[in-house]
Scaffold this motif. Structure first.
Motif, PDB file in Angstrom:
ATOM      1  N   ASN A   1      -5.897  -1.064  -8.147  1.00 20.02           N
ATOM      2  CA  ASN A   1      -7.217  -0.703  -7.609  1.00 20.02           C
ATOM      3  C   ASN A   1      -8.035  -1.934  -7.194  1.00 20.02           C
ATOM      4  O   ASN A   1      -9.017  -1.806  -6.455  1.00 20.02           O
TER       5      ASN A   1
ATOM      6  N   ARG B   1       2.782  11.688  -9.356  1.00 19.99           N
ATOM      7  CA  ARG B   1       3.302  10.335  -9.602  1.00 19.99           C
ATOM      8  C   ARG B   1       2.562   9.708 -10.771  1.00 19.99           C
ATOM      9  O   ARG B   1       1.507  10.160 -11.193  1.00 19.99           O
TER      10      ARG B   1
ATOM     11  N   SER C   1       1.831   6.277 -10.895  1.00 18.80           N
ATOM     12  CA  SER C   1       0.930   5.199 -10.447  1.00 18.80           C
ATOM     13  C   SER C   1       0.783   4.071 -11.472  1.00 18.80           C
ATOM     14  O   SER C   1      -0.330   3.594 -11.747  1.00 18.80           O
TER      15      SER C   1
END
Ligand code: IPE
Ligand code: IPE
Ligand code: MG
Length: 267
Positions: A76, A202, A204
């Motif tokens: 992120n 998913r 991630s």
């Protein structure tokens, strides 16, 4: 024994004897929640903070001992700096606002991730609130911040390599238990239930080592829409799963839970 429903949970009741000990959540969909309303993404994150509060409260009421929330991934950091700045401000605000509630409810706040990469003011807040909640013994709420599962495995590997270089660990002694002891929070048991919101199927880069036998639950709801009832529904689904841990028959829950925390560090 089937327990009574905590505040107005609809039927069927949850089996309070077979609750997951540790729930982990990939809180996804804040941006899409906001976009669907024509709002800026930050308002989705703000609404997501309310869902954090609801979920923590529901877990605490049920007697779940650990809740781990994926709040900001290592990847992120690649988002626009404006969004990162807003997220960091929101995190500080959230910590300040919730600290008394956490203390009152004997919830200990902890964090995992490359925390040194957080802005210094956020890190200072985090350390302050972790210290102020350190006596909380009813539930541990762990925020994954600047967190990546691969990065956690690499960081553990580096520490172990250093110990090998110093002659303090023999390569043959590296087993699951030793490796687990070098993860960010080895005392947390592995998650039993991993929830992801927003429909994405998913992982991630979340808790790659620890989720090897977690039960997965994906809901299409965006995180800001996730309610206490949604949480109860995930637990009901969890209680219907056969956790076999590689065996041919469902494992005895007691055996299974000791098996899933084989790192011996969950006490
Ligand atoms: C999850 O929501 C929160 C963080 C990753 C910080 P997103 O911001 O990923 O929202 P979507 O997935 O774009 O909707
Ligand atoms: C996962 O959500 C990270 C958090 C919830 C903090 P992302 O939105 O970053 O994941 P991807 O990009 O959809 O895989
Ligand atoms: Mg997302």
């Amino acid at each position: 024994m089937t327990g009574t429903n905590p505040d107005g949970i609809s039927s069927p009741a949850l089996d309070l004897q077979r609750l997951p000990k540790h729930i982990a959540v990939i809180m996804d969909g804040n941006g899409r929640w906001a976009a669907a309303r024509g709002l800026p993404r930050i308002l989705g994150h703000r609404a997501g903070a309310e869902a954090v509060r609801r979920t923590a409260e529901a877990c605490r009421e049920l007697g779940i001992s650990a809740l781990t929330l994926y709040a900001f991934s290592w990847e992120n950091w690649s988002r626009p700096s404006e969004e990162i700045g807003q997220l960091m401000d929101l995190l500080e605000e959230f910590l300040d606002r919730e600290v008394e509630t956490l203390r009152k409810n004997q919830i200990r706040l902890r964090a995992i991730g490359r925390l040194h990469e957080l802005p210094p003011t956020v890190l200072a807040h985090l350390h302050d609130i972790m210290a102020r909640t350190s006596q909380g013994d009813r539930m541990t709420m762990t925020l994954a911040l600047s967190y990546g599962g691969r990065q956690e495995i690499l960081d553990a590997t580096r520490r172990i390599a250093q110990l090998v270089r110093e002659g303090r660990v023999q390569p043959e002694a590296i087993d699951e238990a030793l490796f687990s002891r070098h993860l960010y929070l080895p005392e947390l048991p592995d998650p039993d239930l991993l929830i992801r919101t927003s429909g994405e199927q998913r992982i991630s880069n979340f808790l790659l080592w620890q989720i090897s036998y977690a039960e997965l639950y994906v809901t299409p709801k965006f995180w800001p829409d996730f309610t206490k009832d949604d949480l109860y529904e995930t637990i009901r689904a969890y209680q219907q799963r056969d956790r076999r841990f590689g065996r041919t028959t469902p494992a005895d829950p007691a055996v299974a839970s000791s098996g899933s925390t084989e790192n011996g560090a969950c006490g």
